[in-house]
Each structure stands twice: as structure tokens, then as C-alpha cells.
Design an enzyme around this catalytic site. Structure first.
Site, PDB file in Angstrom:
ATOM      1  N   LYS A  51       6.322  13.124  10.024  1.00  0.00           N
ATOM      2  CA  LYS A  51       5.157  12.765  10.838  1.00  0.00           C
ATOM      3  C   LYS A  51       5.566  12.416  12.266  1.00  0.00           C
ATOM      4  O   LYS A  51       4.919  12.850  13.232  1.00  0.00           O
ATOM      5  CB  LYS A  51       4.401  11.601  10.195  1.00  0.00           C
ATOM      6  CG  LYS A  51       3.670  11.994   8.922  1.00  0.00           C
ATOM      7  CD  LYS A  51       3.008  10.801   8.268  1.00  0.00           C
ATOM      8  CE  LYS A  51       2.306  11.210   6.974  1.00  0.00           C
ATOM      9  NZ  LYS A  51       1.598  10.090   6.345  1.00  0.00           N
ATOM     10  N   ALA A  68       4.680   6.897   9.990  1.00  0.00           N
ATOM     11  CA  ALA A  68       4.837   6.006   8.838  1.00  0.00           C
ATOM     12  C   ALA A  68       4.139   6.608   7.632  1.00  0.00           C
ATOM     13  O   ALA A  68       3.218   7.411   7.765  1.00  0.00           O
ATOM     14  CB  ALA A  68       4.257   4.630   9.153  1.00  0.00           C
ATOM     15  N   ASP A  69       4.582   6.188   6.472  1.00  0.00           N
ATOM     16  CA  ASP A  69       3.914   6.582   5.241  1.00  0.00           C
ATOM     17  C   ASP A  69       4.119   5.485   4.209  1.00  0.00           C
ATOM     18  O   ASP A  69       5.150   4.803   4.214  1.00  0.00           O
ATOM     19  CB  ASP A  69       4.453   7.908   4.705  1.00  0.00           C
ATOM     20  CG  ASP A  69       3.483   8.520   3.711  1.00  0.00           C
ATOM     21  OD1 ASP A  69       2.474   9.097   4.160  1.00  0.00           O
ATOM     22  OD2 ASP A  69       3.707   8.380   2.495  1.00  0.00           O
ATOM     23  N   THR A  70       3.133   5.320   3.339  1.00  0.00           N
ATOM     24  CA  THR A  70       3.188   4.322   2.278  1.00  0.00           C
ATOM     25  C   THR A  70       2.900   5.004   0.947  1.00  0.00           C
ATOM     26  O   THR A  70       1.980   5.806   0.849  1.00  0.00           O
ATOM     27  CB  THR A  70       2.141   3.210   2.520  1.00  0.00           C
ATOM     28  OG1 THR A  70       2.407   2.599   3.784  1.00  0.00           O
ATOM     29  CG2 THR A  70       2.188   2.160   1.422  1.00  0.00           C
TER      30      THR A  70
END
Length: 189
Positions: A51, A68-70
Site C-alpha cells: 500500500k 497500513a493494514d490490520t
């Protein structure tokens, strides 16, 4: 250096504002698909890095681009956003009455290099009744959330305790994000 958030997440946008740094937003399209034999930690870090790098293509060369990623992980299985009510029910039944991990990776891209930090938080859910699960689905809140829940919303009443960063579960751990930005800024000097 200009800070750019490479995300369409309203939660990340609101949290990043708390760092009191001016920033702009781009929304790169990045497919979110775990590779065969890819660990959950490697997967979430790859997504954050991808990203940030996809966002970097959309802005000027000197920008600091934050991706960011969760993800939610239970029994070593990544629980993505629910596809439908049946998928949501499957996930929430897994989470009910036990602990799981929320992993957030934050990546910062600058001048061709990307640094990534991973924050893992242990989340303990109470045992949920069928009525609580059905009511939560009907609220609409879980439809676009990893693991089918948003800790910052109605699902907060399901959380007995957490061990780690609350903001990482929401989607952007501010302490780690600020440290990452400062480290990249000091390298660039």
C-alpha cells in the site's frame, strides 16, 4: 518532506490527525489476498508495504508515504472482512469466549526504501450469546471490519481486556507510527 496516507480508511485518517502533522491522502487499490503458506505476520506486513509503495507512485518523489493494514488472527487463521452474515457468524463464533491476535503493520516509504513495523495485540472476548451476535450483525458495523468487529464501536462491550496497543486494533498504532516517521526523517537528513 510531505506526509501522505495511502489509505481510504476513515479510522486511519482520524488517528493520523492526532500526530499533529499535515498530510494528504491517496487511495491506491491493492488486492488483499493471503499467499499460500504465507504467515499472518508476513501477510499483513506485505500488505502495508504494498500500500505504501502503491501510494508512492501517486505522489512526488520526496513524500513520506504511509501504508497500513490490520488483520485478526485466531488459531493461526486470518479472519478477513466478512463476506456475508454466515461468514461473520463463523468468525465471531471462533472469537467468542477466547483470545485472538489483532496485527497491524505500518509501512513508511521514502526515496525508494520502505520500513515496516508490526504491532500485535492480544484481544480477549467474552462469551457471546446468539442474540448479541445477531444484533451486532444487524447494526451494520462489522460488515467492513477485519475479523468482523470494530473495537472502537459497539464491539467494545465484548472485549474483556487487551494486552498491547488499543490503537493498533483500531487500525493505526500512533506511538509506533510516530517513531517510524521520526526514524525515516532522521535518516533523510
Amino acid at each position: 518532506m510531505h506526509l501522505v496516507l495511502a489509505s481510504g480508511s476513515p479510522r486511519r485518517y482520524e488517528l493520523l490527525q492526532l500526530l499533529d502533522r499535515p498530510f494528504s491522502v491517496v487511495r491506491p487499490e491493492v488486492p488483499e489476498q493471503q499467499e499460500p503458506n504465507e504467515s499472518a505476520a508476513d501477510y499483513v506486513q506485505r500488505l502495508a508495504k504494498t500500500k505504501a509503495e502503491a501510494g508512492a507512485v501517486m505522489v512526488d518523489d520526496d513524500a513520506l508515504v504511509l501504508g497500513a493494514d490490520t488483520i485478526v488472527v485466531c488459531d493461526e487463521q486470518v479472519l478477513e472482512k466478512p463476506l456475508d452474515e454466515a461468514d461473520f457468524n463463523r468468525m465471531v463464533q471462533m472469537l467468542s469466549g477466547r483470545s485472538h491476535q489483532a496485527m497491524t503493520a505500518v509501512a513508511l516509504h521514502h526515496n525508494g526504501a520502505t520500513d515496516v513495523v508490526l504491532v500485535t495485540t492480544l484481544v480477549h472476548f467474552k462469551a457471546l450469546t446468539d442474540a448479541e451476535i445477531a444484533d451486532y450483525w444487524r447494526s451494520g458495523e462489522p460488515h467492513d471490519k477485519a475479523g468482523g468487529y470494530g473495537i472502537q464501536g459497539r464491539a467494545a462491550k465484548f472485549v474483556e481486556r487487551i494486552e498491547g496497543s488499543y490503537l493498533a486494533v483500531v487500525g493505526l498504532p500512533l506511538y509506533e507510527t510516530e517513531q517510524l516517521i521520526q526514524a525515516v526523517e532522521s535518516k533523510a537528513k
